[in-house]
Design an enzyme around this catalytic site. Sequence first.
Site, PDB file in Angstrom:
ATOM      1  N   LYS A  46       0.958  -1.243   0.059  1.00 39.42           N
ATOM      2  CA  LYS A  46       0.072  -0.066  -0.132  1.00 39.42           C
ATOM      3  C   LYS A  46       0.871   1.404  -0.008  1.00 39.42           C
ATOM      4  O   LYS A  46       0.466   2.265  -0.561  1.00 39.42           O
ATOM      5  CB  LYS A  46      -0.923   0.083   1.058  1.00 39.42           C
ATOM      6  CG  LYS A  46      -1.775  -1.036   1.192  1.00 39.42           C
ATOM      7  CD  LYS A  46      -3.243  -0.692   0.313  1.00 39.42           C
ATOM      8  CE  LYS A  46      -4.244  -1.450   0.491  1.00 39.42           C
ATOM      9  NZ  LYS A  46      -5.518  -1.461  -0.364  1.00 39.42           N
ATOM     10  N   SER A  71      -8.421  -0.468   6.201  1.00 37.80           N
ATOM     11  CA  SER A  71      -8.471  -1.502   7.119  1.00 37.80           C
ATOM     12  C   SER A  71      -7.196  -1.516   7.873  1.00 37.80           C
ATOM     13  O   SER A  71      -6.983  -2.184   8.839  1.00 37.80           O
ATOM     14  CB  SER A  71      -8.826  -3.001   6.502  1.00 37.80           C
ATOM     15  OG  SER A  71      -7.821  -3.057   5.693  1.00 37.80           O
ATOM     16  N   GLY A 179      -7.289  -3.053  -6.080  1.00 35.03           N
ATOM     17  CA  GLY A 179      -6.167  -2.018  -6.657  1.00 35.03           C
ATOM     18  C   GLY A 179      -5.096  -2.503  -7.202  1.00 35.03           C
ATOM     19  O   GLY A 179      -4.209  -2.559  -7.960  1.00 35.03           O
TER      20      GLY A 179
END
Lengths: 323, 323
Positions: A46, A71, A179
């Site tokens: 991420k 999350s 993603g």
Amino acid sequence: MIEDAYKRLQGHARKTPLLSSPFLDEISGRRVFVKAECLQHTGSFKFRGAWNAISTLTEEEKAREVLALSSGNHAQGIAAAAKAHGVKATVLMPSDAPTVKIENTRFLGANVVTYDRATQDRDEVAAKMLEEKGYTLIHPFNNPKVIGGQGTVGLEIAEQADEFGINDAEVLVPCGGGGLMSGVATALEARKPKFKVRPVEPEGFDDVTRSLATGKLLANEKTSGSICDAIMTPCAGDLTFPIIQKLCGSGIVVSDEDALRAMALAFKRLRIVIEPGGAVALAAALFHANKINSETVICVASGGNTDPDVFQRALALDQSSLG
Amino acid sequence: MIEDAYKRLQGHARKTPLLSSPFLDEISGRRVFVKAECLQHTGSFKFRGAWNAISTLTEEEKAREVLALSSGNHAQGIAAAAKAHGVKATVLMPSDAPTVKIENTRFLGANVVTYDRATQDRDEVAAKMLEEKGYTLIHPFNNPKVIGGQGTVGLEIAEQADEFGINDAEVLVPCGGGGLMSGVATALEARKPKFKVRPVEPEGFDDVTRSLATGKLLANEKTSGSICDAIMTPCAGDLTFPIIQKLCGSGIVVSDEDALRAMALAFKRLRIVIEPGGAVALAAALFHANKINSETVICVASGGNTDPDVFQRALALDQSSLG
């Protein structure tokens, strides 16, 4: 778009290693490679999308505080990237997120707001926050810059496949909102058209697998109940799903116990820490080998932020049964 | 010698990453980097020296079976390198070695012979085996080819230091017989003369620290009793100690609990698995920060082969006290 992201990430994101072990090859009956994104800054892929998104904000957007829904891994990526760019960040996280994710996000300087995953709708809470304060929203997956950043994982896989002489492979990717899936699939479509990218999801949260099977964008019925906290996303996005539908092969669904067993084997055979949601691709390669057709499988280990009690559950599994 | 080893290892050994975390920097009060040799093939740096030694044997030496003495990591390195070169290998290991080390060595095709660390002298058992059968002995540290192979860790540290802009650092190295120490110190003397390489040892097995302090090669009194099984070597070698004495700074001694705490923090902050003996350098950087003078410290995490019960002991430490 992904190539641009790759340039922006040079010197900031780590090129994570592609690991392997003869023990894992034996279990799966083929060559198994693990793209260890758990070793990325903030412990997950991420960081890539967050960096790409924040570094391309306008000065006006940077001057406003950014808001991230997460999350817990996108939260940490945003917090670290925002800090490095001198941007203020608030993240909206479920109250039952792993302690390590909440703690790390706060340590990295972001303001953490929590909501109850079972009773509150994340998008509604976020809409209210946006209305009250003019944040710059950075969506965790339905954002082209985020998808572009995550796609750099695919560029690295293509480079590393060349180094290892891998010409043909299935690439298994843990799938939440899509993603990472859509970014990796786009990169590999260009660089390694013979590779087949496939999503892996936990039981009960197999919305993308069902969506691919039916051709319609479906959502999960439940919003909690798996240990795979990183990929319990209700539904893929209107940006990510069309890409997945066009480029990806069918999904594979694994149990929470499969994920724990894969974590234990990654501990024992690769010496890396994977979180449950990050272990589902490796779990598919090891324990659902009959659903894979290629001689080589590349599994993305997407994150490694897990609390000690969850990791202890994995380690407590009967070691002799793991292989 | 080390440069030659580096060429031989190209395409065989992994270039392991240099990891960091702002959490660890905060604990130590300086920049902390971890050279993650736990991610090397067979889970430790020992693969490097083993590959270099076996790949340079004569055909006549290869035709004889090789014999290795090892607490378990050299054993796995030798087993893997021997298998790749089509050479038969027997290893002599203590009967109380971690299960994972014995299992892995057998899986990799080597013949494992065990001895009792508390009552039998390893060198005597080995001498008898050599007499009975004409093995080619590959000593775990007192062998120039092994030292040369381990030294490639130092070459990689020098390269990676340049990438990160590190010009001045203390390099902490877990020290058993001194093969890794002497190799790394030799490489860095040539490439990074301003770096200071220092040994780290567990309490009760601080022979090198005491030897450096007194100028005489001393041995440990005990042969067992630490969880740091990889570095309970009785004494450094007559090849390794003179190099260490010439090139290295003073030693640091850490407790078994320090090692466990460092393992827990590496789990939580770096998402890697380190074994106790491989964690002592990081433990020194984190919990003996007052003994370090430089603004940057590079810790070699030399191996990651640990049994789940030992790792669980690390995870069971009070997480809130870890930082």
